[in-house]
Motif scaffolding. Structure first.
Motif, PDB file in Angstrom:
ATOM      1  N   ASP A 166      22.068  45.857  34.502  1.00  0.00           N
ATOM      2  CA  ASP A 166      22.880  45.258  35.035  1.00  0.00           C
ATOM      3  C   ASP A 166      23.431  43.849  34.106  1.00  0.00           C
ATOM      4  OD1 ASP A 166      21.628  41.919  35.654  1.00  0.00           O
ATOM      5  OD2 ASP A 166      20.175  43.312  35.079  1.00  0.00           O
ATOM      6  N   HIS A 167      24.499  43.200  34.479  1.00  0.00           N
ATOM      7  CA  HIS A 167      25.336  42.458  33.837  1.00  0.00           C
ATOM      8  C   HIS A 167      25.829  41.612  34.818  1.00  0.00           C
ATOM      9  CE1 HIS A 167      27.613  40.899  30.005  1.00  0.00           C
ATOM     10  NE2 HIS A 167      26.709  39.765  30.445  1.00  0.00           N
ATOM     11  N   GLY A 168      25.479  40.216  35.011  1.00  0.00           N
ATOM     12  CA  GLY A 168      26.052  39.173  35.916  1.00  0.00           C
ATOM     13  C   GLY A 168      25.889  37.825  35.100  1.00  0.00           C
ATOM     14  N   GLN A 169      27.087  37.152  35.293  1.00  0.00           N
ATOM     15  CA  GLN A 169      27.233  35.842  34.959  1.00  0.00           C
ATOM     16  C   GLN A 169      27.812  34.956  35.951  1.00  0.00           C
ATOM     17  OE1 GLN A 169      28.836  35.112  30.837  1.00  0.00           O
ATOM     18  NE2 GLN A 169      27.840  37.105  30.096  1.00  0.00           N
ATOM     19  N   ARG A 170      27.634  33.681  36.084  1.00  0.00           N
ATOM     20  CA  ARG A 170      28.179  32.988  37.174  1.00  0.00           C
ATOM     21  C   ARG A 170      29.342  32.088  36.346  1.00  0.00           C
ATOM     22  NH1 ARG A 170      28.853  27.824  39.224  1.00  0.00           N
ATOM     23  NH2 ARG A 170      28.666  27.819  41.436  1.00  0.00           N
ATOM     24  N   PHE A 171      30.396  32.225  37.125  1.00  0.00           N
ATOM     25  CA  PHE A 171      31.734  31.450  36.803  1.00  0.00           C
ATOM     26  C   PHE A 171      32.296  30.763  38.019  1.00  0.00           C
ATOM     27  CE2 PHE A 171      31.507  35.158  33.918  1.00  0.00           C
ATOM     28  CZ  PHE A 171      31.970  34.602  32.769  1.00  0.00           C
ATOM     29  N   THR A 172      32.559  29.636  37.691  1.00  0.00           N
ATOM     30  CA  THR A 172      33.072  28.757  38.965  1.00  0.00           C
ATOM     31  C   THR A 172      34.474  29.309  39.281  1.00  0.00           C
ATOM     32  OG1 THR A 172      32.138  26.851  37.918  1.00  0.00           O
ATOM     33  CG2 THR A 172      33.875  26.384  39.727  1.00  0.00           C
ATOM     34  N   PRO A 173      34.672  29.851  40.645  1.00  0.00           N
ATOM     35  CA  PRO A 173      35.858  30.322  41.011  1.00  0.00           C
ATOM     36  C   PRO A 173      37.033  29.499  40.690  1.00  0.00           C
ATOM     37  CG  PRO A 173      34.394  30.406  42.919  1.00  0.00           C
ATOM     38  CD  PRO A 173      33.590  29.490  41.719  1.00  0.00           C
ATOM     39  N   ASP A 174      38.126  30.135  40.104  1.00  0.00           N
ATOM     40  CA  ASP A 174      39.246  29.053  39.445  1.00  0.00           C
ATOM     41  C   ASP A 174      40.337  30.357  39.482  1.00  0.00           C
ATOM     42  OD1 ASP A 174      41.238  27.760  38.259  1.00  0.00           O
ATOM     43  OD2 ASP A 174      40.162  27.417  36.437  1.00  0.00           O
ATOM     44  N   PHE A 180      39.708  35.663  37.506  1.00  0.00           N
ATOM     45  CA  PHE A 180      39.985  35.584  38.732  1.00  0.00           C
ATOM     46  C   PHE A 180      41.494  35.915  38.892  1.00  0.00           C
ATOM     47  CE2 PHE A 180      36.193  33.096  38.132  1.00  0.00           C
ATOM     48  CZ  PHE A 180      35.459  33.374  39.305  1.00  0.00           C
ATOM     49  N   ASP A 181      42.054  36.619  37.878  1.00  0.00           N
ATOM     50  CA  ASP A 181      43.392  36.571  37.902  1.00  0.00           C
ATOM     51  C   ASP A 181      43.631  38.298  37.943  1.00  0.00           C
ATOM     52  OD1 ASP A 181      46.163  36.911  37.740  1.00  0.00           O
ATOM     53  OD2 ASP A 181      46.443  35.906  35.944  1.00  0.00           O
ATOM     54  N   PRO A 182      44.457  38.670  38.944  1.00  0.00           N
ATOM     55  CA  PRO A 182      44.543  40.157  38.988  1.00  0.00           C
ATOM     56  C   PRO A 182      45.649  40.595  37.991  1.00  0.00           C
ATOM     57  CG  PRO A 182      44.541  39.524  41.146  1.00  0.00           C
ATOM     58  CD  PRO A 182      44.496  38.263  40.149  1.00  0.00           C
ATOM     59  N   ALA A 183      46.477  39.736  37.431  1.00  0.00           N
ATOM     60  CA  ALA A 183      47.605  40.030  36.684  1.00  0.00           C
ATOM     61  C   ALA A 183      47.100  40.126  35.134  1.00  0.00           C
ATOM     62  CB  ALA A 183      48.773  38.928  36.672  1.00  0.00           C
ATOM     63  N   ALA A 184      46.065  39.474  34.959  1.00  0.00           N
ATOM     64  CA  ALA A 184      45.102  39.497  33.802  1.00  0.00           C
ATOM     65  C   ALA A 184      43.921  40.500  33.582  1.00  0.00           C
ATOM     66  CB  ALA A 184      44.605  38.253  33.213  1.00  0.00           C
ATOM     67  N   ALA A 185      43.994  41.756  34.742  1.00  0.00           N
ATOM     68  CA  ALA A 185      43.185  42.566  34.790  1.00  0.00           C
ATOM     69  C   ALA A 185      41.782  41.826  34.971  1.00  0.00           C
ATOM     70  CB  ALA A 185      43.294  43.602  33.780  1.00  0.00           C
ATOM     71  N   GLY A 186      41.648  40.820  35.748  1.00  0.00           N
ATOM     72  CA  GLY A 186      40.216  40.209  35.744  1.00  0.00           C
ATOM     73  C   GLY A 186      39.245  40.856  36.590  1.00  0.00           C
ATOM     74  N   GLY A 187      38.289  40.128  37.147  1.00  0.00           N
ATOM     75  CA  GLY A 187      36.949  40.849  37.952  1.00  0.00           C
ATOM     76  C   GLY A 187      35.876  40.953  37.046  1.00  0.00           C
ATOM     77  N   THR A 217      36.916  38.734  45.253  1.00  0.00           N
ATOM     78  CA  THR A 217      37.266  37.161  45.248  1.00  0.00           C
ATOM     79  C   THR A 217      38.339  37.013  46.328  1.00  0.00           C
ATOM     80  OG1 THR A 217      38.609  37.216  43.403  1.00  0.00           O
ATOM     81  CG2 THR A 217      36.235  37.013  42.926  1.00  0.00           C
ATOM     82  N   ASP A 218      38.765  35.695  46.558  1.00  0.00           N
ATOM     83  CA  ASP A 218      39.725  35.397  47.261  1.00  0.00           C
ATOM     84  C   ASP A 218      41.056  35.549  46.647  1.00  0.00           C
ATOM     85  OD1 ASP A 218      38.099  34.381  49.257  1.00  0.00           O
ATOM     86  OD2 ASP A 218      38.481  32.252  48.378  1.00  0.00           O
ATOM     87  N   ARG A 223      34.533  40.870  42.760  1.00  0.00           N
ATOM     88  CA  ARG A 223      33.373  39.691  42.511  1.00  0.00           C
ATOM     89  C   ARG A 223      32.171  40.186  42.232  1.00  0.00           C
ATOM     90  NH1 ARG A 223      29.668  37.558  46.328  1.00  0.00           N
ATOM     91  NH2 ARG A 223      29.066  35.237  45.782  1.00  0.00           N
ATOM     92  N   GLN A 224      31.469  41.358  42.971  1.00  0.00           N
ATOM     93  CA  GLN A 224      30.562  42.142  42.711  1.00  0.00           C
ATOM     94  C   GLN A 224      30.590  43.778  42.897  1.00  0.00           C
ATOM     95  OE1 GLN A 224      27.344  41.669  45.967  1.00  0.00           O
ATOM     96  NE2 GLN A 224      25.907  41.147  44.185  1.00  0.00           N
ATOM     97  N   ILE A 225      29.904  44.271  42.092  1.00  0.00           N
ATOM     98  CA  ILE A 225      29.918  45.827  42.230  1.00  0.00           C
ATOM     99  C   ILE A 225      28.624  46.179  41.926  1.00  0.00           C
ATOM    100  CG2 ILE A 225      30.906  48.193  41.489  1.00  0.00           C
ATOM    101  CD1 ILE A 225      33.447  46.965  41.100  1.00  0.00           C
ATOM    102  N   SER A 226      28.047  47.218  42.842  1.00  0.00           N
ATOM    103  CA  SER A 226      26.826  47.890  42.556  1.00  0.00           C
ATOM    104  C   SER A 226      27.031  49.291  42.728  1.00  0.00           C
ATOM    105  CB  SER A 226      25.833  47.424  43.521  1.00  0.00           C
ATOM    106  OG  SER A 226      25.451  46.301  43.301  1.00  0.00           O
ATOM    107  N   ALA A 227      26.679  50.387  41.973  1.00  0.00           N
ATOM    108  CA  ALA A 227      27.169  51.562  41.847  1.00  0.00           C
ATOM    109  C   ALA A 227      25.982  52.498  41.569  1.00  0.00           C
ATOM    110  CB  ALA A 227      28.307  51.975  41.012  1.00  0.00           C
TER     111      ALA A 227
END
Length: 345
Positions: A166-174, A180-187, A217-218, A223-227
């Protein structure tokens, strides 16, 4: 008493020196430059940015002699042999292709590109040009991972039953932040989840079936993926991978078989000691790392420099076919949870 194999990873200082150019002076580029300065004989001779001020600041902070005010100027610099692409995922393919066209060897920060289609184009270009190209998945080149590879090759765990990471970190939504930017291939997946996905690939190969669940995310990135991965070639094993950008997770990994299991502690993707727990007998832990934290980026740079010196275009520790397969796996994961980037069907 159970004993572990010794790491075969050479001292990064022993690798022949390349003349590096840094493309995009962000946070990971700063960690890379610091690691090379502290633990290798590699030379960073130039940095390039779209901002002259940012390039000059980065060059000053890291003792780099030349600061270019554009990426094009960096790629045109005849003193640069190899380029480290450290920009957001959405720019990797474009910039790697430009570096290949300029005749530079290319180390591309992970995730390699934003999708498998782009990855294939970059690999095809490097193959045609005879250029050394590698994904900068630094975990693959760390000493404890070499110990793990030897345990797996020796069958010390028996036939693998489960792999988890697993790898998760907390980022404040921005919405303005690249994650958080789809145009920057975020996620979460391309930035964080690539570590557990790549780990599972290293141990088991490419899954025949991928079952992913997640939330967005909005702004529409994952935001989260489990597989769960299964149907690996010649194996009944399952791999379980999770990632999130909304919480700090344990960031551990484990591999289990009938004869033993291996535990990798928090921040498994960095230099850490691994713990081997046999079914019978006493557990044993590998030595504490000599180089710690992000200093471990030195190992991938040294490995890359050796490839160039030996005239090899791809790494046996992370070949092009596997980099492409990992991108294809992540494409499927994103598709299953509905995370799409601009321009994707």
């Amino acid at each position: 008493m159970t004993t572990l194999p010794l790491s075969r990873v050479p001292d990064p200082c022993d690798a022949p020196a390349l003349r590096w150019g840094i493309l995009a002076p962000g946070g990971i580029a700063s960690a890379f430059a610091s690691a090379l300065a502290a633990h290798t004989t590699q030379r960073i001779v130039a940095v390039g940015s779209r901002s002259a001020a940012r390039a000059q600041t980065f060059a000053r902070e890291h003792g780099i002699g030349v600061a270019h005010a554009s990426y094009e100027a960096l790629l045109d610099d005849p003193n640069v042999e190899a380029v480290y692409v450290a920009s957001p995922h959405s720019r990797h393919a474009e910039q790697a292709l430009a570096a290949i066209s300029a005749g530079k060897h290319v180390l591309v920060e992970k995730s390699f590109t934003q999708d498998a289609r782009q990855a294939a184009a970059v690999i095809d270009a490097a193959r045609a040009a005879g250029i050394t190209l590698m994904e900068a998945m630094w975990t693959r080149f760390l000493p404890h991972v070499d110990v793990l590879r030897q345990l797996l090759a020796d069958g010390a765990l028996g036939e693998i039953e489960t792999v988890s990471a697993d790898h998760g970190q907390r980022f404040t939504p921005d919405p303005a932040h690249r994650l958080f930017d789809p145009a920057a291939a975020g996620g979460a997946l391309l930035d964080l989840g690539v570590y557990p996905v790549s780990f599972a690939s290293m141990v088991l190969g490419t899954p025949g079936r991928i079952t992913a669940r997640g939330t967005l995310t909005d702004t529409g990135v994952d935001r989260q993926i489990s597989a769960v991965f299964d149907q690996f070639p010649g194996s009944t094993a399952h791999a379980l991978v999770t990632t999130t950008l909304a919480a700090q997770t344990p960031t551990r990994a484990a591999i289990s078989g009938p004869e033993a299991h291996v535990d990798l502690p928090s921040r498994f993707y960095t230099p850490v000691p691994l713990r081997f727990v046999p079914r019978t007998g006493e557990p044993v832990t590998s030595p504490a790392p000599v180089i710690t934290g992000s200093g471990g980026l030195a190992y991938e740079a040294a490995h890359f420099a050796r490839l160039v010196a030996e005239g090899r275009v791809e790494s046996p520790a992370l070949p092009w076919a596997e980099t492409l397969a990992i991108m294809q796996t992540m494409d499927q994961m994103r598709a299953q949870v509905g995370a799409r980037f601009p321009g994707e069907d």
